[in-house]
Design a protein around this motif. Sequence first.
Motif, short mmCIF file in Angstrom:
data_model
loop_
_atom_site.label_atom_id
_atom_site.label_comp_id
_atom_site.label_asym_id
_atom_site.label_seq_id
_atom_site.Cartn_x
_atom_site.Cartn_y
_atom_site.Cartn_z
N GLN A 131 0.82 -1.21 0.00
CA GLN A 131 0.00 0.00 0.00
C GLN A 131 0.86 1.27 0.00
O GLN A 131 0.35 2.37 0.21
N CYS A 146 -0.15 4.63 -1.79
CA CYS A 146 -1.16 5.46 -1.11
C CYS A 146 -0.51 6.31 -0.04
O CYS A 146 -0.81 7.50 0.11
N ALA A 165 1.76 9.09 -1.71
CA ALA A 165 0.98 10.11 -2.40
C ALA A 165 0.28 11.03 -1.41
O ALA A 165 0.21 12.25 -1.62
N LEU A 224 -9.23 10.01 2.40
CA LEU A 224 -8.64 8.97 1.55
C LEU A 224 -8.89 7.61 2.18
O LEU A 224 -8.33 7.29 3.23
N GLN A 237 -8.26 3.86 2.03
CA GLN A 237 -7.41 2.84 1.44
C GLN A 237 -8.15 1.51 1.51
O GLN A 237 -8.13 0.83 2.54
N VAL A 285 -9.79 5.45 -7.48
CA VAL A 285 -8.48 5.49 -8.12
C VAL A 285 -7.76 4.19 -7.84
O VAL A 285 -8.00 3.53 -6.82
N GLY A 337 -5.11 2.38 -6.33
CA GLY A 337 -4.23 2.71 -5.22
C GLY A 337 -2.82 2.15 -5.35
O GLY A 337 -1.98 2.41 -4.47
N LEU A 356 -2.62 8.28 -8.37
CA LEU A 356 -2.87 8.79 -7.02
C LEU A 356 -2.48 10.26 -6.91
O LEU A 356 -3.23 11.08 -6.34
N LEU A 397 -5.52 12.66 -6.05
CA LEU A 397 -5.43 13.29 -4.74
C LEU A 397 -5.03 14.76 -4.86
O LEU A 397 -5.53 15.61 -4.12
N ALA A 430 -9.19 4.54 -2.76
CA ALA A 430 -8.04 3.96 -3.46
C ALA A 430 -8.10 2.44 -3.35
O ALA A 430 -8.12 1.89 -2.25
N THR A 486 -6.45 -0.88 -3.31
CA THR A 486 -5.11 -1.39 -3.08
C THR A 486 -5.20 -2.75 -2.39
O THR A 486 -6.28 -3.34 -2.34
#
Length: 363
Positions: A58, A61, A64, A175, A177, A210, A212, A218, A222, A240, A242
């Motif tokens: 990850q 993420c 970013a 955000l 994840q 998006v 991730g 990203l 973002l 995201a 991921t």
Amino acid sequence: MLLGPDGRPTTAGTGTLPPPEDLLRGYASIVAARRYNEQASALVRQGRLAVYPSSFGQEACQVAAAQVLADGDWLFPTYRDTAAVAARGVDPVEALVLLKGDWHSGYDPYERHVAPLATPLATQLPHAVGVAHAARLRGEPTVVLALCGDGATSEGDFHEALNFAAVFSSPVVFLVQNNRYAISVPLSRQTAAPSLAHKGVGYGVPGEQVDGNDLAALLTVLGGAVARARAGEGPQLVEAHTYRMQAHTNADDATRYRSDEEVAAWVGRDPLTRLEAYLRAEGVLDDERAAAVAAEAEELARHTREGINRDVEPDPEDLFRHVYSRPTPQLEEQRALVRDELARDEAASGANVTTDTRQEALR
């Protein structure tokens, strides 16, 4: 998606690729984050950390999130976001001492505008909205980026934060994840919504999805969300997609709830190998530069290892220093009692040493 799993640009995304220098900076940060995850996991096995929730897989993420923020912006992380905290400029050792059992989360939140790591799911989200709302009332251009996982979207704090942020048009970016599991609970058992990004619709918060594992996408998505929030367009929600390639923590057995085949499929979408393939193909990254980046990551790992392995002598005064900005009379009284007791113990210890020395001389 702007970069496919093989690192080749794709037409599936609608954005433009970020400048090469931004991607190269992100590559260096991902390499450092990957090495950081490896080192922290090793420290758990050595008994220097109590637990470590790895963000292996990850890292794009994490990187970013830190990279799109301005110096005056705030980052609100979860317990799994130590790599984002370090990428934001916090000492990587201080980002881990909470997991060692040290005091005060290890770092000053105001120094880098990074809130303390939040272990309870979603509790940091209303706090993030509060900081964003306060900045808006003061007329400051501050944007707050709040990280959370898919499991956090099932918590009441998540919905309360979105609702407040939308009503008061707070400049905050959420955000999510989405790594597909809340510990062992799969996404299908958490929500019936078409996507987690859809959860913002009912509150009037625009949502966007998006890849991730694609740093280029990203940074674009973002970065756009942060820009809109800063321009007064209110809160933004980004989901995201991921994957957590390793177990939830060192105490988890991920084989109980997911297959090796599933993990292998996501290994093929590794954010690091994807970005490296693109940068090499574009001539932005060569062996010499890659070796220099790896050396910098190894230095970060060495600094982290030595810092966590260093024993800290507890200071009893810390029990009182950080409770109130202006200590109450009761707290000062307690401080005085502790000081007196410590002084008595020290005096008694000194007297015992003197007595032992005299007795030894008489023998």
